[in-house]
Write an enzyme that holds these catalytic residues in place. Structure first.
Site, short mmCIF file in Angstrom:
data_model
loop_
_atom_site.label_atom_id
_atom_site.label_comp_id
_atom_site.label_asym_id
_atom_site.label_seq_id
_atom_site.Cartn_x
_atom_site.Cartn_y
_atom_site.Cartn_z
CB SER A 2 6.03 1.45 42.00
OG SER A 2 6.90 0.36 41.78
N GLY A 3 7.44 1.06 45.11
CA GLY A 3 7.39 0.26 46.33
C GLY A 3 7.12 1.09 47.56
CG PHE A 4 5.35 -0.63 51.13
CD1 PHE A 4 4.21 -0.15 50.51
CD2 PHE A 4 5.27 -1.85 51.78
CE1 PHE A 4 3.02 -0.85 50.54
CE2 PHE A 4 4.09 -2.57 51.82
CZ PHE A 4 2.97 -2.07 51.20
CB THR A 5 11.54 2.01 50.70
OG1 THR A 5 11.87 1.34 49.47
CG2 THR A 5 11.53 1.01 51.83
CB CYS A 25 14.28 -1.41 59.35
SG CYS A 25 13.95 -3.05 58.67
CG ASN A 40 9.16 -0.92 59.24
OD1 ASN A 40 8.16 -0.61 59.89
ND2 ASN A 40 9.07 -1.48 58.05
#
Length: 346
Positions: A12-15, A147, A310
């Site tokens: 559910s996170g960005f990555t 990153c 990133n």
């Protein structure tokens, strides 16, 4: 039907969302599970609106399915705590956190809060494919590079490969990063009113990625990170002072020798137009890294530039690239697409 199955833990996170996006169009990997403690049973598209067409719901991380590869998109400390369950569920675990990037326990004591599975550190393979792709095939644990470290290493690597630097020279690394580096949870400093318009030093010294850079270049660096007003991107400007005279021809030779056969590296050094040097905006949304340089003969200085997204080359894209190699898939599979241009304000 794709040949390999994949699960994304912490999806559910960005990555996690970025890994899902990449795998949704991957020719050889199919996502069979995406986990989230907070959004169990909700559709993936309800959290990641760009993935509304994906027929998948979040499930509990306590009920991992058997897959070929598991992408752990979790905060620092989670993977080392649950690595046994991850390995029971998958032949290959690709960890996008810092849990297995460093080689020895004492480094985690110095830079983090220790490590509770130090016996696994020498079994994990660091993943920056341009640096060590030969170590990735068949790896059980793959530690995807960070990153900021990726941006710095990509820029500096040719200088070591070409013997322009030997390890004792002064190296100053200045990285400027976008707000997505803070993750979906973010914080006060990542909110739009606080982030908009800033060039904010947030780690003048002691950034944890400094350890990663030093480990894989074999020398010390002076590292500073700034938060800037963009959503995606990491831009590294590295100032180095070689002991011996260096020409532009030497630099061109070193960079070409290091990267001429690399599918995701572009050499951008001077020329004409607006984008004369590497810039995150030019690679946004892609797995490409741009690298370049300029020579300052008056001050006996070489300035090296590196730009990545990133979220991609610095995270999800690099993880998928590493997984491709680990599984024996064509390494560019699912990643051969250009970035977005133009890209608007964050």
């Amino acid at each position: 039907m794709s040949g390999y199955t994949a699960s994304v833990v912490g999806a559910s996170g960005f990555t996690g969302g970025e890994v899902l996006r990449l795998l949704s169009g991957h020719p050889e990997m199919a996502v069979t599970q995406a986990t989230s403690r907070s959004y169990e049973n909700k559709t993936v598209g309800s959290i990641h609106p760009n993935l509304r067409g994906m027929d998948l719901r979040f499930s509990s991380p306590e009920e991992l399915e058997s897959v070929d590869v598991l992408f752990a998109c979790t905060p620092h400390g989670v993977s080392m705590e649950h690595i046994d369950a991850f390995q029971d569920a998958a032949d290959t675990v690709v960890d996008l956190s810092a849990d297995f990037r460093l080689d020895i326990e004492s480094q985690y004591d110095e830079w983090y809060d220790g490590h509770n599975r130090p016996e696994l550190l020498d079994k994990a393979e660091y993943a920056l494919p341009e640096l060590n792709r030969e170590n990735l095939p068949g790896a059980d644990i793959v530690a995807s590079g960070g990153c900021n470290a990726t941006a710095a290493i990509m820029g500096l690597k040719p200088l070591f490969d070409g013997d322009i630097l030997g390890g004792g020279e002064q190296i100053v690394v200045d990285v400027k990063v976008g707000s997505s580096e803070g993750g979906a949870g973010g914080g006060e400093a990542s909110s739009h009113p606080e982030r908009s318009g800033v060039v904010r030093p947030y780690a003048p010294t002691g950034h944890r990625h400094e350890a990663e850079i030093e480990q894989f270049l074999g020398t010390g660096v002076s590292f500073t990170a700034h938060a800037v007003d963009m959503t995606r991107g990491a831009s590294a400007t590295c100032h180095v002072y070689p002991e011996e005279p260096v020409s532009k021809g030497d630099l061109w030779s070193a960079f070409r020798e290091s990267y001429e056969d690399e599918p995701f590296v572009r050499l951008v050094a001077g020329g004409s137009g607006v984008y004369r040097y590497p810039e995150p905006k030019a690679v946004a949304g892609s797995n490409y890294a741009e690298v370049g340089f300029e020579l300052d003969p008056t001050n006996k200085r070489v300035v090296v530039f590196s730009a990545i997204d990133n979220m991609m080359k610095g995270s999800a894209g690099q993880a998928v690239h590493a997984a491709n190699i680990a599984l024996g898939i064509e390494e560019t599979a699912g990643l051969e697409f250009a970035g977005l241009h133009p890209v608007g304000a964050p």
